[in-house]
Design a protein around this motif. Structure first.
Motif, PDB file in Angstrom:
ATOM      1  N   GLY A  45      -1.772  -2.234   9.722  1.00 29.36           N
ATOM      2  CA  GLY A  45      -1.247  -2.932  10.885  1.00 29.36           C
ATOM      3  C   GLY A  45      -0.534  -4.218  10.530  1.00 29.36           C
ATOM      4  N   VAL A  46       0.218  -4.193   9.430  1.00 24.16           N
ATOM      5  CA  VAL A  46       0.967  -5.370   8.975  1.00 24.16           C
ATOM      6  C   VAL A  46       2.377  -5.334   9.564  1.00 24.16           C
ATOM      7  CG1 VAL A  46       1.998  -6.515   6.970  1.00 24.16           C
ATOM      8  CG2 VAL A  46      -0.331  -5.600   6.838  1.00 24.16           C
ATOM      9  N   GLY A  47       2.817  -6.436  10.120  1.00 18.63           N
ATOM     10  CA  GLY A  47       4.165  -6.501  10.653  1.00 18.63           C
ATOM     11  C   GLY A  47       4.513  -7.907  11.104  1.00 18.63           C
ATOM     12  N   PHE A  48       5.735  -8.088  11.541  1.00 22.56           N
ATOM     13  CA  PHE A  48       6.181  -9.396  12.035  1.00 22.56           C
ATOM     14  C   PHE A  48       7.351  -9.200  12.983  1.00 22.56           C
ATOM     15  CE2 PHE A  48       8.527  -8.491   8.154  1.00 22.56           C
ATOM     16  CZ  PHE A  48       9.844  -8.801   8.487  1.00 22.56           C
ATOM     17  N   ARG A  49       7.572 -10.195  13.819  1.00 22.74           N
ATOM     18  CA  ARG A  49       8.720 -10.208  14.717  1.00 22.74           C
ATOM     19  C   ARG A  49       9.012 -11.653  15.079  1.00 22.74           C
ATOM     20  NH1 ARG A  49       7.179  -9.500  20.623  1.00 22.74           N
ATOM     21  NH2 ARG A  49       4.947 -10.007  20.745  1.00 22.74           N
ATOM     22  N   THR A  50      10.142 -11.883  15.721  1.00 26.87           N
ATOM     23  CA  THR A  50      10.529 -13.222  16.142  1.00 26.87           C
ATOM     24  C   THR A  50      10.506 -13.287  17.661  1.00 26.87           C
ATOM     25  OG1 THR A  50      11.923 -13.528  14.187  1.00 26.87           O
ATOM     26  CG2 THR A  50      12.319 -14.993  16.051  1.00 26.87           C
ATOM     27  N   VAL A  51       9.863 -14.334  18.194  1.00 26.96           N
ATOM     28  CA  VAL A  51       9.795 -14.563  19.634  1.00 26.96           C
ATOM     29  C   VAL A  51      10.148 -16.025  19.895  1.00 26.96           C
ATOM     30  CG1 VAL A  51       8.344 -14.557  21.693  1.00 26.96           C
ATOM     31  CG2 VAL A  51       8.000 -12.816  19.927  1.00 26.96           C
ATOM     32  N   ARG A  58       1.338 -10.280  12.024  1.00 30.14           N
ATOM     33  CA  ARG A  58       0.096  -9.585  12.354  1.00 30.14           C
ATOM     34  C   ARG A  58      -0.377  -8.794  11.138  1.00 30.14           C
ATOM     35  NH1 ARG A  58       1.484  -4.247  13.170  1.00 30.14           N
ATOM     36  NH2 ARG A  58       3.669  -3.868  13.690  1.00 30.14           N
ATOM     37  N   TRP A  59      -1.686  -8.742  10.990  1.00 29.21           N
ATOM     38  CA  TRP A  59      -2.341  -7.944   9.955  1.00 29.21           C
ATOM     39  C   TRP A  59      -3.673  -7.515  10.549  1.00 29.21           C
ATOM     40  CZ3 TRP A  59      -3.355  -9.993   4.278  1.00 29.21           C
ATOM     41  CH2 TRP A  59      -3.866  -8.942   3.509  1.00 29.21           C
ATOM     42  N   ALA A  60      -3.628  -6.420  11.287  1.00 27.47           N
ATOM     43  CA  ALA A  60      -4.755  -6.023  12.115  1.00 27.47           C
ATOM     44  C   ALA A  60      -6.011  -5.748  11.316  1.00 27.47           C
ATOM     45  CB  ALA A  60      -4.379  -4.797  12.944  1.00 27.47           C
ATOM     46  N   ALA A  61      -5.893  -5.127  10.147  1.00 27.47           N
ATOM     47  CA  ALA A  61      -7.061  -4.663   9.404  1.00 27.47           C
ATOM     48  C   ALA A  61      -7.964  -5.790   8.929  1.00 27.47           C
ATOM     49  CB  ALA A  61      -6.618  -3.817   8.213  1.00 27.47           C
ATOM     50  N   THR A  62      -7.439  -6.993   8.800  1.00 24.46           N
ATOM     51  CA  THR A  62      -8.250  -8.076   8.239  1.00 24.46           C
ATOM     52  C   THR A  62      -9.257  -8.628   9.232  1.00 24.46           C
ATOM     53  OG1 THR A  62      -6.781  -9.872   8.917  1.00 24.46           O
ATOM     54  CG2 THR A  62      -6.293  -8.788   6.826  1.00 24.46           C
ATOM     55  N   ARG A  64      -8.814 -11.337  10.554  1.00 25.01           N
ATOM     56  CA  ARG A  64      -8.751 -12.779  10.252  1.00 25.01           C
ATOM     57  C   ARG A  64      -7.637 -13.426  11.078  1.00 25.01           C
ATOM     58  NH1 ARG A  64     -10.585 -13.276   4.801  1.00 25.01           N
ATOM     59  NH2 ARG A  64     -12.093 -11.585   4.450  1.00 25.01           N
ATOM     60  N   ARG A  65      -7.947 -14.527  11.689  1.00 21.67           N
ATOM     61  CA  ARG A  65      -6.973 -15.206  12.548  1.00 21.67           C
ATOM     62  C   ARG A  65      -5.733 -15.663  11.770  1.00 21.67           C
ATOM     63  NH1 ARG A  65      -9.834 -16.464  17.327  1.00 21.67           N
ATOM     64  NH2 ARG A  65     -12.105 -16.606  17.038  1.00 21.67           N
ATOM     65  N   TYR A  66      -5.924 -16.142  10.543  1.00 21.25           N
ATOM     66  CA  TYR A  66      -4.813 -16.778   9.837  1.00 21.25           C
ATOM     67  C   TYR A  66      -3.729 -15.795   9.412  1.00 21.25           C
ATOM     68  CZ  TYR A  66      -7.648 -20.938   9.908  1.00 21.25           C
ATOM     69  OH  TYR A  66      -8.396 -22.004  10.352  1.00 21.25           O
ATOM     70  N   PHE A  67      -4.037 -14.516   9.443  1.00 20.80           N
ATOM     71  CA  PHE A  67      -3.043 -13.529   9.066  1.00 20.80           C
ATOM     72  C   PHE A  67      -2.397 -12.874  10.281  1.00 20.80           C
ATOM     73  CE2 PHE A  67      -6.092 -13.620   5.457  1.00 20.80           C
ATOM     74  CZ  PHE A  67      -5.235 -14.186   4.532  1.00 20.80           C
ATOM     75  N   SER A  68      -2.767 -13.348  11.467  1.00 17.57           N
ATOM     76  CA  SER A  68      -2.131 -12.919  12.716  1.00 17.57           C
ATOM     77  C   SER A  68      -1.898 -14.183  13.534  1.00 17.57           C
ATOM     78  CB  SER A  68      -3.017 -11.934  13.479  1.00 17.57           C
ATOM     79  OG  SER A  68      -3.197 -10.728  12.769  1.00 17.57           O
ATOM     80  N   ARG A  69      -0.720 -14.758  13.424  1.00 17.69           N
ATOM     81  CA  ARG A  69      -0.451 -16.027  14.112  1.00 17.69           C
ATOM     82  C   ARG A  69       1.029 -16.220  14.361  1.00 17.69           C
ATOM     83  NH1 ARG A  69       0.057 -20.359   9.730  1.00 17.69           N
ATOM     84  NH2 ARG A  69      -0.273 -19.229   7.791  1.00 17.69           N
ATOM     85  N   ALA A  70       1.311 -17.144  15.249  1.00 18.23           N
ATOM     86  CA  ALA A  70       2.689 -17.510  15.563  1.00 18.23           C
ATOM     87  C   ALA A  70       2.989 -18.839  14.885  1.00 18.23           C
ATOM     88  CB  ALA A  70       2.883 -17.631  17.072  1.00 18.23           C
ATOM     89  N   ILE A  71       4.101 -18.894  14.174  1.00 18.30           N
ATOM     90  CA  ILE A  71       4.480 -20.090  13.411  1.00 18.30           C
ATOM     91  C   ILE A  71       5.786 -20.642  13.971  1.00 18.30           C
ATOM     92  CG2 ILE A  71       5.028 -21.005  11.111  1.00 18.30           C
ATOM     93  CD1 ILE A  71       3.542 -18.535   9.960  1.00 18.30           C
ATOM     94  N   GLY A  72       5.751 -21.882  14.428  1.00 18.00           N
ATOM     95  CA  GLY A  72       6.971 -22.546  14.862  1.00 18.00           C
ATOM     96  C   GLY A  72       7.293 -22.449  16.339  1.00 18.00           C
ATOM     97  N   LEU A  73       6.379 -21.929  17.149  1.00 16.64           N
ATOM     98  CA  LEU A  73       6.662 -21.825  18.580  1.00 16.64           C
ATOM     99  C   LEU A  73       6.788 -23.222  19.189  1.00 16.64           C
ATOM    100  CD1 LEU A  73       6.998 -19.862  20.953  1.00 16.64           C
ATOM    101  CD2 LEU A  73       4.535 -20.072  21.363  1.00 16.64           C
ATOM    102  N   GLY A  74       7.851 -23.428  19.942  1.00 13.41           N
ATOM    103  CA  GLY A  74       8.074 -24.713  20.591  1.00 13.41           C
ATOM    104  C   GLY A  74       8.679 -25.774  19.704  1.00 13.41           C
ATOM    105  N   VAL A  75       9.063 -25.397  18.488  1.00 14.34           N
ATOM    106  CA  VAL A  75       9.600 -26.387  17.551  1.00 14.34           C
ATOM    107  C   VAL A  75      11.107 -26.206  17.368  1.00 14.34           C
ATOM    108  CG1 VAL A  75       9.415 -27.377  15.245  1.00 14.34           C
ATOM    109  CG2 VAL A  75       7.377 -26.488  16.380  1.00 14.34           C
TER     110      VAL A  75
END
Length: 286
Positions: A45-51, A58-62, A64-75
């Motif tokens: 379940g590894v993947g990425f997209r831009t919003v 996302r990395w569903a199998a882990t 773990r929060r740190y491998f499924s997160r949004a980086i840079g939203l609102g910046v």
């Protein structure tokens, strides 16, 4: 810990500089996730997209929060309620309930954190962002008279050893994914040995903007280990090599931050020329 002096500078940076730092980190994670073998990515379940200008990984199998997160939203651009809802829906559809969104003082609009709270997210933890420019060392790098570290840039022959070390530290299985980063443009992984044994790892990614991200550190100082010296030694070598390679700046996190700034990280990062311009907060459904 060793002979280290200095107090970290906490002068802030403007919104444009903060956006450049967040975008540079997002680019590193995007390239890392893009390197995952297709069959492994599908199964894990590894993947990425831009919003809305943010990278959503996302990395569903882990689990773990740190491998499924949004980086840079609102910046890079203002966040919207629709963008937040899109990100949350994406994680829900992927069956991921352990994820993070982020905020920092430069996020827009002012209502952003309120929107997160309205959707059931709360502050989970924080990281101190640290960065330096391309100036030479102002003083001596960290020294450890009682210890001898051998810092090794990775080669193809040590790729498996590096991957296996990180697997043990993080208790993860990445298949052949990590090995694909060795020799990949922009990626510079390092190992630290002491008495012949691997004791730490950290990686530099230099993006097309010339900014160098320092990550994939293990063990994470203050989280996995109370021994900060191996990481300090690797960071010193990374900055030295990055300057030689033409990096125009470096950025990373203190992942075990201290309000009093009294851990060794707040000694060796300023000794290497880093400042702490802002704090980044992770938000989660708790």
């Amino acid at each position: 810990m060793g002979v280290i002096t200095g107090r970290i500078d906490t002068c802030t940076v403007d919104a444009r500089a903060a956006a450049a730092i967040e975008v540079a980190e997002a680019r590193a994670w995007e390239d890392c996730y893009a390197a995952a073998p297709a069959d492994f990515a599908d199964a894990a379940g590894v993947g990425f997209r831009t919003v809305a200008g943010a990278l959503v990984i996302r990395w569903a199998a882990t689990g773990r929060r740190y491998f499924s997160r949004a980086i840079g939203l609102g910046v890079s651009e203002p966040a919207t309620e629709a963008a937040i809802d899109d990100i949350l829906a994406g994680y829900r559809e992927a069956g991921i309930d352990m994820f993070l969104l982020q905020s920092l003082p430069h996020c827009r609009p002012a209502e952003y954190e309120g929107w997160l709270r309205e959707r059931g997210l709360e502050p989970f933890d924080r990281q101190d962002r640290v960065l330096r420019g391309a100036e030479p060392y102002a003083g001596a790098p960290p020294a450890f008279p009682a210890r001898r570290f051998q810092i090794e840039p990775l080669q193809a022959g040590t790729a498996d050893e590096w991957a296996e070390f990180l697997h043990r530290v993080y208790r993860l299985n990445t298949g052949e994914w990590l090995q694909r980063l060795v020799g990949r443009p922009g990626w510079h992984p390092y190992l630290a040995r002491e008495n012949g044994e691997v004791v730490a790892a950290r990686t530099m990614f230099i993006g097309p903007d010339g900014l160098a991200w320092l990550g994939m550190d293990g063990p994470v100082p203050g989280v996995h280990s109370d021994d900060y010296a191996p990481d300090a030694a690797i960071c010193a070598r990374i900055v030295q090599d990055g300057l030689r390679l033409g990096a125009r700046g470096f950025h990373t996190d203190i992942e075990a931050p201290s309000e009093a700034m009294d851990t060794p990280a707040y000694e060796y990062f300023p000794a290497l020329g880093f400042s702490r311009p802002y704090v980044r907060t992770h938000w989660a459904v708790i």
